[in-house]
Write a protein that holds these residues in place. Sequence first.
Motif, PDB file in Angstrom:
ATOM      1  N   TYR A 111       4.612   4.414 -13.021  1.00 28.62           N
ATOM      2  CA  TYR A 111       4.525   2.971 -13.253  1.00 28.62           C
ATOM      3  C   TYR A 111       4.368   2.215 -11.929  1.00 28.62           C
ATOM      4  O   TYR A 111       3.661   1.208 -11.859  1.00 28.62           O
ATOM      5  CB  TYR A 111       5.760   2.473 -13.995  1.00 28.62           C
ATOM      6  CG  TYR A 111       5.749   2.765 -15.471  1.00 28.62           C
ATOM      7  CD1 TYR A 111       4.720   2.300 -16.288  1.00 28.62           C
ATOM      8  CD2 TYR A 111       6.784   3.489 -16.058  1.00 28.62           C
ATOM      9  CE1 TYR A 111       4.703   2.558 -17.646  1.00 28.62           C
ATOM     10  CE2 TYR A 111       6.785   3.750 -17.427  1.00 28.62           C
ATOM     11  CZ  TYR A 111       5.747   3.290 -18.213  1.00 28.62           C
ATOM     12  OH  TYR A 111       5.733   3.547 -19.563  1.00 28.62           O
ATOM     13  N   TYR A 112       5.038   2.706 -10.898  1.00 27.84           N
ATOM     14  CA  TYR A 112       4.948   2.066  -9.578  1.00 27.84           C
ATOM     15  C   TYR A 112       3.530   2.147  -9.032  1.00 27.84           C
ATOM     16  O   TYR A 112       2.953   1.159  -8.562  1.00 27.84           O
ATOM     17  CB  TYR A 112       5.936   2.743  -8.636  1.00 27.84           C
ATOM     18  CG  TYR A 112       5.953   2.205  -7.230  1.00 27.84           C
ATOM     19  CD1 TYR A 112       6.001   0.842  -6.984  1.00 27.84           C
ATOM     20  CD2 TYR A 112       5.968   3.070  -6.140  1.00 27.84           C
ATOM     21  CE1 TYR A 112       6.040   0.351  -5.683  1.00 27.84           C
ATOM     22  CE2 TYR A 112       6.014   2.589  -4.843  1.00 27.84           C
ATOM     23  CZ  TYR A 112       6.050   1.229  -4.620  1.00 27.84           C
ATOM     24  OH  TYR A 112       6.091   0.736  -3.338  1.00 27.84           O
ATOM     25  N   ASN A 113       2.941   3.331  -9.091  1.00 28.27           N
ATOM     26  CA  ASN A 113       1.571   3.495  -8.617  1.00 28.27           C
ATOM     27  C   ASN A 113       0.590   2.653  -9.436  1.00 28.27           C
ATOM     28  O   ASN A 113      -0.340   2.049  -8.887  1.00 28.27           O
ATOM     29  CB  ASN A 113       1.162   4.968  -8.678  1.00 28.27           C
ATOM     30  CG  ASN A 113       1.828   5.811  -7.601  1.00 28.27           C
ATOM     31  OD1 ASN A 113       2.725   5.342  -6.902  1.00 28.27           O
ATOM     32  ND2 ASN A 113       1.422   7.058  -7.485  1.00 28.27           N
ATOM     33  N   LEU A 114       0.807   2.624 -10.748  1.00 20.90           N
ATOM     34  CA  LEU A 114      -0.058   1.818 -11.613  1.00 20.90           C
ATOM     35  C   LEU A 114       0.087   0.341 -11.271  1.00 20.90           C
ATOM     36  O   LEU A 114      -0.907  -0.397 -11.224  1.00 20.90           O
ATOM     37  CB  LEU A 114       0.303   2.075 -13.080  1.00 20.90           C
ATOM     38  CG  LEU A 114      -0.472   1.278 -14.128  1.00 20.90           C
ATOM     39  CD1 LEU A 114      -1.979   1.506 -13.997  1.00 20.90           C
ATOM     40  CD2 LEU A 114       0.002   1.650 -15.535  1.00 20.90           C
ATOM     41  N   GLY A 115       1.319  -0.094 -11.023  1.00 24.12           N
ATOM     42  CA  GLY A 115       1.538  -1.481 -10.623  1.00 24.12           C
ATOM     43  C   GLY A 115       0.807  -1.823  -9.340  1.00 24.12           C
ATOM     44  O   GLY A 115       0.201  -2.897  -9.215  1.00 24.12           O
ATOM     45  N   LEU A 171       0.810  -1.212   0.000  1.00 29.00           N
ATOM     46  CA  LEU A 171       0.000   0.000   0.000  1.00 29.00           C
ATOM     47  C   LEU A 171       0.842   1.259   0.000  1.00 29.00           C
ATOM     48  O   LEU A 171       0.308   2.356  -0.157  1.00 29.00           O
ATOM     49  CB  LEU A 171      -0.923   0.021   1.226  1.00 29.00           C
ATOM     50  CG  LEU A 171      -1.976  -1.069   1.282  1.00 29.00           C
ATOM     51  CD1 LEU A 171      -2.718  -1.007   2.608  1.00 29.00           C
ATOM     52  CD2 LEU A 171      -2.963  -0.906   0.148  1.00 29.00           C
ATOM     53  N   SER A 172       2.148   1.123   0.181  1.00 22.41           N
ATOM     54  CA  SER A 172       2.983   2.303   0.346  1.00 22.41           C
ATOM     55  C   SER A 172       3.357   2.908  -0.989  1.00 22.41           C
ATOM     56  O   SER A 172       4.514   3.040  -1.330  1.00 22.41           O
ATOM     57  CB  SER A 172       4.264   1.951   1.118  1.00 22.41           C
ATOM     58  OG  SER A 172       5.050   1.070   0.340  1.00 22.41           O
ATOM     59  N   ILE A 173       2.378   3.290  -1.777  1.00 21.90           N
ATOM     60  CA  ILE A 173       2.649   3.907  -3.067  1.00 21.90           C
ATOM     61  C   ILE A 173       3.117   5.335  -2.842  1.00 21.90           C
ATOM     62  O   ILE A 173       2.870   5.933  -1.803  1.00 21.90           O
ATOM     63  CB  ILE A 173       1.407   3.880  -3.991  1.00 21.90           C
ATOM     64  CG1 ILE A 173       0.274   4.731  -3.406  1.00 21.90           C
ATOM     65  CG2 ILE A 173       0.938   2.484  -4.225  1.00 21.90           C
ATOM     66  CD1 ILE A 173      -0.868   4.908  -4.359  1.00 21.90           C
ATOM     67  N   LEU A 174       3.805   5.858  -3.830  1.00 25.04           N
ATOM     68  CA  LEU A 174       4.383   7.178  -3.684  1.00 25.04           C
ATOM     69  C   LEU A 174       3.348   8.244  -4.046  1.00 25.04           C
ATOM     70  O   LEU A 174       3.494   9.008  -4.988  1.00 25.04           O
ATOM     71  CB  LEU A 174       5.611   7.302  -4.592  1.00 25.04           C
ATOM     72  CG  LEU A 174       6.674   6.218  -4.389  1.00 25.04           C
ATOM     73  CD1 LEU A 174       7.829   6.447  -5.351  1.00 25.04           C
ATOM     74  CD2 LEU A 174       7.163   6.221  -2.962  1.00 25.04           C
ATOM     75  N   LEU A 175       2.306   8.314  -3.263  1.00 20.45           N
ATOM     76  CA  LEU A 175       1.203   9.204  -3.599  1.00 20.45           C
ATOM     77  C   LEU A 175       1.583  10.670  -3.487  1.00 20.45           C
ATOM     78  O   LEU A 175       1.007  11.514  -4.159  1.00 20.45           O
ATOM     79  CB  LEU A 175       0.018   8.916  -2.672  1.00 20.45           C
ATOM     80  CG  LEU A 175      -0.611   7.532  -2.835  1.00 20.45           C
ATOM     81  CD1 LEU A 175      -1.683   7.335  -1.786  1.00 20.45           C
ATOM     82  CD2 LEU A 175      -1.195   7.372  -4.213  1.00 20.45           C
TER      83      LEU A 175
END
Length: 248
Positions: free
Chosen positions: A56-60, A6-10
């Motif tokens: 790409y990280y958030n999309l993943g 859950l630790s996306i780079l929001l």
Amino acid sequence: MKRYILSILLFIPLALSAQDGRFEKANNHYINGEFEEAISSYNEILQTGMESGNLYYNLGNAYYKNGELANAILNYERALLLKPHDKDIQYNLELAYSQTADKIEDVGEIFITKWITSFRNKATSDFWAYVGIGCFILTLIGAAFFIYSRSVVLKKIGFYFGIIFLIHVIVTLSFAYKQRDKLINRDHAIVFSPTVTVKSSPDESGTEIFILHEGTKIKILSTLGSWKEIEMGNGNIGWIKEEAITII
């Protein structure tokens, strides 16, 4: 605290995304658990030509939460190409791979090769190129001391100084080339079919060698028509239809 899917780079902005409400909109969809909407919004940004390791990280992560493992792996891999040193991306990618059906052990590398690759991946091609340019300037300074100085001591210092930084130039520029080559010549792919049979030759009548499952990473060696010759991490080689895979 960082070791969560859950630790996306929001809250780490993309270039120019501070003025682009689409990225904030996609993030809000993710926060609200609207993963399909988040996926759609992130892909809309990609379609504009903008790309980033963070995007790409958030999309993943959105694909992962939506249960689309192959798409999650694909986008984590693309994120890692742009940010090869990012520990969060590496962790989430390893987590996603642990849930695939195929457990393929990579052929072991000698320690020095593995260490060099790990060290090179700590930075991007641009970073290594800048370091190489800086080392080249220092090499010229050393050469100037060697050529123009009247002091024997300064000549020796300039000579060894120049040699040391010339070696750094060669190493850092080779690192920059390797990192850039990975971005341009993408020869790895992810299997997207639930199951696919790998053949001994590029033909439907070819001998069936083994079966791969969705989410497995393969290396492309060559192309013949609609067939791809592939290599697995364990060294196994065979042929597969191109529609079963997606290039990273």
